[in-house]
Design a protein around this motif. Sequence first.
Motif, PDB file in Angstrom:
ATOM      1  N   LEU A 385       0.831  -1.043  -0.137  1.00 53.97           N
ATOM      2  CA  LEU A 385       0.119   0.304   0.481  1.00 53.97           C
ATOM      3  C   LEU A 385       0.768   0.793  -0.154  1.00 53.97           C
ATOM      4  N   VAL A 386       1.962   1.359   1.192  1.00 52.27           N
ATOM      5  CA  VAL A 386       2.992   2.833   0.923  1.00 52.27           C
ATOM      6  C   VAL A 386       3.434   2.622  -0.836  1.00 52.27           C
ATOM      7  N   THR A 387       4.104   1.486  -1.252  1.00 49.38           N
ATOM      8  CA  THR A 387       5.138   1.611  -2.533  1.00 49.38           C
ATOM      9  C   THR A 387       3.411   1.976  -3.563  1.00 49.38           C
ATOM     10  N   ARG A 457      11.620   8.254   1.374  1.00 47.28           N
ATOM     11  CA  ARG A 457      12.536   7.685   1.243  1.00 47.28           C
ATOM     12  C   ARG A 457      13.336   6.571   2.130  1.00 47.28           C
ATOM     13  N   ARG A 458      12.469   6.400   3.291  1.00 44.92           N
ATOM     14  CA  ARG A 458      12.803   5.618   4.120  1.00 44.92           C
ATOM     15  C   ARG A 458      12.322   4.533   3.724  1.00 44.92           C
ATOM     16  N   HIS A 459      11.158   4.991   3.020  1.00 42.78           N
ATOM     17  CA  HIS A 459      10.421   3.073   2.397  1.00 42.78           C
ATOM     18  C   HIS A 459      10.744   2.492   1.472  1.00 42.78           C
ATOM     19  N   ARG A 460      11.696   3.377   0.324  1.00 43.05           N
ATOM     20  CA  ARG A 460      12.407   2.850  -0.882  1.00 43.05           C
ATOM     21  C   ARG A 460      13.218   2.329  -0.100  1.00 43.05           C
ATOM     22  N   SER A 461      14.018   2.345   0.697  1.00 42.21           N
ATOM     23  CA  SER A 461      15.389   2.207   1.554  1.00 42.21           C
ATOM     24  C   SER A 461      15.269   0.267   1.647  1.00 42.21           C
ATOM     25  N   ASN A 462      13.684   0.192   2.187  1.00 43.60           N
ATOM     26  CA  ASN A 462      13.326  -1.287   3.289  1.00 43.60           C
ATOM     27  C   ASN A 462      12.774  -1.748   2.761  1.00 43.60           C
TER      28      ASN A 462
END
Length: 832
Positions: A385-387, A457-462
């Motif tokens: 969902l965040v993606t 940025r934090r989501h994309r890193s994980n």
Amino acid sequence: MSDWLAARGWNAFAFQRNVWRAMAQGHSGLLHATTGAGKTLAVWLGALQAFGKSEAPLMVLWVTPMRALSHDTLLALQDAAGALAPDWTLAARTGDTTSGERASQQRRWPTALVTTPESLSLMLSRADAPDVLKRVRLVVVDEWHELLGSKRGVQLQLALARLRRWSPALMTWGLSATLANLDEARDVLAPEAVLVRGAQDKKIAIDTLLPPRIERFAWGGHMGLTMLPAVVELIESAASSLVFTNTRSQSERWFQALLDARPDWAGLIALHHGSIDAELRRWVEAAMKAGQLKAVVCTASLDLGVDFLPVDQVLQIGSAKGVARLLQRAGRSGHAPGRRSKVTMVPTHSLEIVEASALRAAVQAGRIEPRRPPEAPLDVLVQHLVTVALGGGFRPDELLPEVRTAPSYRRLSDEAWQWALAFVRHGGDSLRAYPDFQRVVPDDEGVWRVPDQRLARRHRSNIGTIVSDAVMSVQFMAGGRIATVEEGFIARLKPGDVFLLGGRALELVRTEGLTAYVRVAKPGRALLPRWNGGQFPISDTLADAMLERLDEAAHGRYPDREMRFVAPLLKLQGEWSALPTPHRLLAEVQTSSDGHHLFLYPFAGRVVHLGLAWLLAWRIGRDTPATFTVAVNDYGMELLSATELDWAARLPGLLAAVDRATLREEVLASINASELARRRFRQIARISGLIFQSHPGEARSQRQLQASASLYFDVFRQHDPGNRLLRQAEEELLSAELDVDSLARTLDRLAALPLDLQRPARTSPLAFPLMVEMLRERVTTESLAQRLTRMLAELEAAAGGGPAPQDVGERLAFGQERDKASPRSRERRRRR
């Protein structure tokens, strides 16, 4: 295309032409064919034939389960593309791709891109994702069997659902060589997909390297290095070999042993496993392809995909423990159409010779283990969902039908969907006051987006679902480190429980972070299973095949050279006790100076046996005070008690099958379920975005992750007990870690079998390895070697046979499979 094939002297197989026709008609499909039969060429030539005249960017996505395979896959695709579609550009985009390469791709996307599930999800999180990815016309999923049964496969299901929204005519093709549940695998991959079965007549030569003599009293846990001279001879006889082991420590030990035996092979043999630097692994792969290496000692790191055409043979040290794994590894040799694959199994003890025979019988019968997809994991959904919110945003009422097209979410309830939306919007009831959990919010037009670039940025890193298990340090309360063990072992224990490690009986006092504090246990305290270290459990398919082989032996039939070789062991088992068969449950009761022993042989694998042992001990403890020490292996289990129990009267009732709900309650009551669920929750918390493996420019330690996850776990249990991630942690604990479904099936099967209770006067050949497991951590290696030498001499004398082996101490020293330290650190420890 015909001219290109003819120029190479190749003729297309019927299954390849079937794939081309299906792709020309726009069909999706699953291609199932033996390793090296030409699957990659079938789908790739179909793509070039269907789209080769187009030059649009990013028309084909080729998804591989391992980023280490991307380079090899790219090379395999470029040859045909250069001749048949010279205007096409090809590239790879994985976690190993540099930022410069990524930037270059984004300026001009390639026609075909080799990627991984994680990198594909990362592409979906781009703001321009709809514009970039709507041009994709074909997605190829390589090694689909590796993804099907995991959360990575679920992540890919959701990504494919998103791509099909933008491109309804999208074709999806999966490639696989080792699947049993083909119809289910096809349906999970793509709607209305066709199933193409490739050539199944590829010749696979399966042989067993038999030891010089049979050991009637076999015991596991050593490295099999008694077979070293024969292995050296086999490697010498071939131009190139892959030597597979099941653990990294075993591969290190065998690599060093081969060099010690043949110093002249320095530079001609190499080592390959997941802890070795990626650049060195790529060098090993390139050198093997170029024919520069005589042998590579490896683990599962070379199970998949890499095309080693020069490999003449594969050696499997120890049992492969599963039919699919053996086939996958065998296929690394003769990796081309028309070539024969050859695998030689190298047993590390006599009972693995029975496994070798059963494995070949299962292969010949076409019996392979199925892979089942997870059911609606909410942590993966929350991450998705965040993606999607980053990749252009979404409207919930439009996204829900899309999500439900992913087979794992077909039955996703409206309540679970609303919970997931609330979780990404404000973290649920207990976290809504914290801005960091307001990750996705609706804008004025009702489109849900990520409002904060820092959170983006934090989501994309994980992004991703790969979570490694942590290692815990075991140390005394007063100081002094004893060892490190997998967190999963300690998580099963409650404070006050006693376990065996490093030759001591230790009482768990408490755990803090990734440290378990212990003290020496008082004599007479109840003992729990010793730590075994990471080992593959035997598969249900192989276990069934073994029981069938033992049933034949019970009727005096020994159908192959392996079973004839091991006949003295099996005949002695039948004389002193009985042989397990599919038609009866064998139990043995024996009394020794150590106490009262129950040996039980369900042949259900070590994971189920451990759960069954805990369950039996718990059921007994409800009405009878008793303490037990437990040992398990893939064939059976041992319960050792200080007091004698009437197993003949009690065992049928203790093994009674119950309904699934009752069994779940009993299993959770018999273990430290809370601590196990806490450990499982950390993985879920990482995937769902509660905690982060890394921030941009910063990596977090396992200790930090564990502390953060434990805090959320406690907060949810106290303030949000209905949190669905807590429920998921318990469900995954029961299904994935404790394998309650297999335990339930085992209990159903055992309850229907007559009990054959034997009282042998001596330890039987099947009981002996369990007794060794029991003794291994109770005494020092030297004392155990002396005791085993004496026991073996007595048993062999009673059997009227040959002398006891003289290498017991050496084999015990080799048998430290649980020692995962590096050779350098082990050498420092030896010097101290």
